[in-house]
Design an enzyme around this catalytic site. Sequence first.
Site, PDB file in Angstrom:
ATOM      1  N   GLU A  33       0.399  -1.790  -0.411  1.00  0.00           N
ATOM      2  CA  GLU A  33       0.210   0.163   0.057  1.00  0.00           C
ATOM      3  C   GLU A  33       0.181   0.974   0.189  1.00  0.00           C
ATOM      4  OE1 GLU A  33      -2.919   0.168  -0.719  1.00  0.00           O
ATOM      5  OE2 GLU A  33      -3.737  -1.699  -0.264  1.00  0.00           O
ATOM      6  N   GLN A  38      -0.400   6.749  -4.898  1.00  0.00           N
ATOM      7  CA  GLN A  38      -0.472   7.635  -5.670  1.00  0.00           C
ATOM      8  C   GLN A  38       0.776   7.228  -7.425  1.00  0.00           C
ATOM      9  OE1 GLN A  38      -1.432  11.406  -7.231  1.00  0.00           O
ATOM     10  NE2 GLN A  38      -2.980   9.589  -5.739  1.00  0.00           N
ATOM     11  N   TYR A 116      -7.203   6.329   3.692  1.00  0.00           N
ATOM     12  CA  TYR A 116      -7.399   5.433   2.743  1.00  0.00           C
ATOM     13  C   TYR A 116      -6.540   3.894   3.022  1.00  0.00           C
ATOM     14  CZ  TYR A 116      -6.187   2.411  -1.349  1.00  0.00           C
ATOM     15  OH  TYR A 116      -5.608   1.197  -1.510  1.00  0.00           O
ATOM     16  N   ASP A 134     -10.019   5.795  -2.855  1.00  0.00           N
ATOM     17  CA  ASP A 134      -8.710   6.268  -3.763  1.00  0.00           C
ATOM     18  C   ASP A 134      -9.436   6.804  -4.693  1.00  0.00           C
ATOM     19  OD1 ASP A 134      -9.775   3.535  -5.258  1.00  0.00           O
ATOM     20  OD2 ASP A 134      -7.200   3.846  -5.335  1.00  0.00           O
TER      21      ASP A 134
END
Length: 355
Positions: A33, A38, A116, A134
Site C-alpha cells: 500500500e 499515487q 485510505y 482512492d
Amino acid sequence: MQFSEKLIDWYSINLRDLPWRATQDPYKIWLSEIVLQQTRVVQGLPYYLRFLKHFPTVFDLASAKEDEVLKLWQGLGYYSRARNLHATAKFIAKEKNGIFPQTAKALKKLKGVGEYTAHAIASFCFHEPVAVLDGNVFRVLSRVFGVNDEIDTPAGKRIFNDLAQKLLDKEKPDLYNQAIMEFGALQCTPKNPDCTICPFSKNCVAYQNQLIADLPRKKKKVKVKQEHINYLVLVDQKGNTFMKQRTQKGIWRNLFEFPRLESEFVNGVSEGLNETIKLKSLESHKVEIIPFYPQPVKHLLSHRKLFIQFYIGKVTDYSAFPSLSKKYHIVQNIHTFAVPVVIERFIEASDFFNS
DNA sequence: AAATCGGGGGA
DNA sequence: TCCCCAGATTT
C-alpha cells in the site's frame, strides 16, 4: 442485483494476478500500500518485489539503514514514503514486537498511513468493514451515481465517504474494496472507458447523461514553478566526486546531490549559463569547468519544471580542495548512493564513473 | 483550505 | 501538453 454483488462478480472474472493479493500478512499488505500510493501498479510492482526480497520481514526492514532503503526506493518518487516506511518498520519491530495494529483507527496512527491506507490494511488483513476511497473509487462512484461534488475538498470527501461506506459489502469488505479499485483501474478508466462492455452502463448516471468526461470533478490544479539548477561535478580519474546529502525539508530530502554552483561558489554565475566558465573559488587550482550538455536538461515533476546544467571539472587531487572537503562528502562509489532520477540519468550518460 | 512532495505514462 | 496514478503531511 446490488451494486456490490455486481461489482464482485465483475472482479471475479477480470482481476489481475497481483502478488499482494495472495497474502493477508499485514507486513506485505502494508508494504504494497505504501509503494502504491499515487503510483501505478505497473510502476510499483518491481519495487514491491525488490523490497520483499531485500526485507522479507519487518525486522529486516527495521535493521536496515535509511540510506539503503532510499537507494532501493530511488526512482519511485515521494521519498517521504520511504522514510516513513523505515521509521514505521523500526517502530513495529522494536515497540510492538513485530505485530502490526489490527484496527483502522490504530493503523492510521502509523507514520505514512492515512485514511485510505488504514482502511485498505484493516479490510484486507482483518476484514474490518471500512470502505477505501482512492482515485479509482472517486471516479467509479462519481460516474455511476452521478456525484458531482468536488473530490479534493473536505465537504466533497464526506459525501463520497458516506456513499462508499453505504455501498460497502460488510461481509466481504476485503473483496469489495479490491473489486471497486480494480474496476476503476481496468474498466472505469480516466479517459475513454469502453462503456459498451460495462455492467453498470444501463444505470450509470454519467453514461446515460454523457457526463463520463466531466466526472469526477476537481477544484484545484497544481501550478508548476520553474527552477534553474547548476551542479558542479568535480571528478578524478578514479571516478571519485563530491556530493552532499539533502537534509533540509522539501524535495529530495535525504537524497544525495552534487554541489550546487550558483549560490555556493560564484558571484555572477547566471541561470542557465552554458558556456565554458572558470569559477572564482577554483581558479587558483586551474580547473576548467565545462558544461556536460550543450543545453540544460529539462526535468519535469508534477509541481516543478527544472532546468539543470551539469558542469564538469576534472581534478587530480581532492586534497587541493580543503574547503570543499568540509562541506561535501567524497563519494567513491556513486552507485551506492540514492540520488534523484535526473542525477542518475546524468551518471549513466557520462563515462566518469565506473559501472 | 491550500501547498508540497516524484516520476512515469496515456491520449 | 494535460491529467492521473491503490495519498499523506505540512503550512
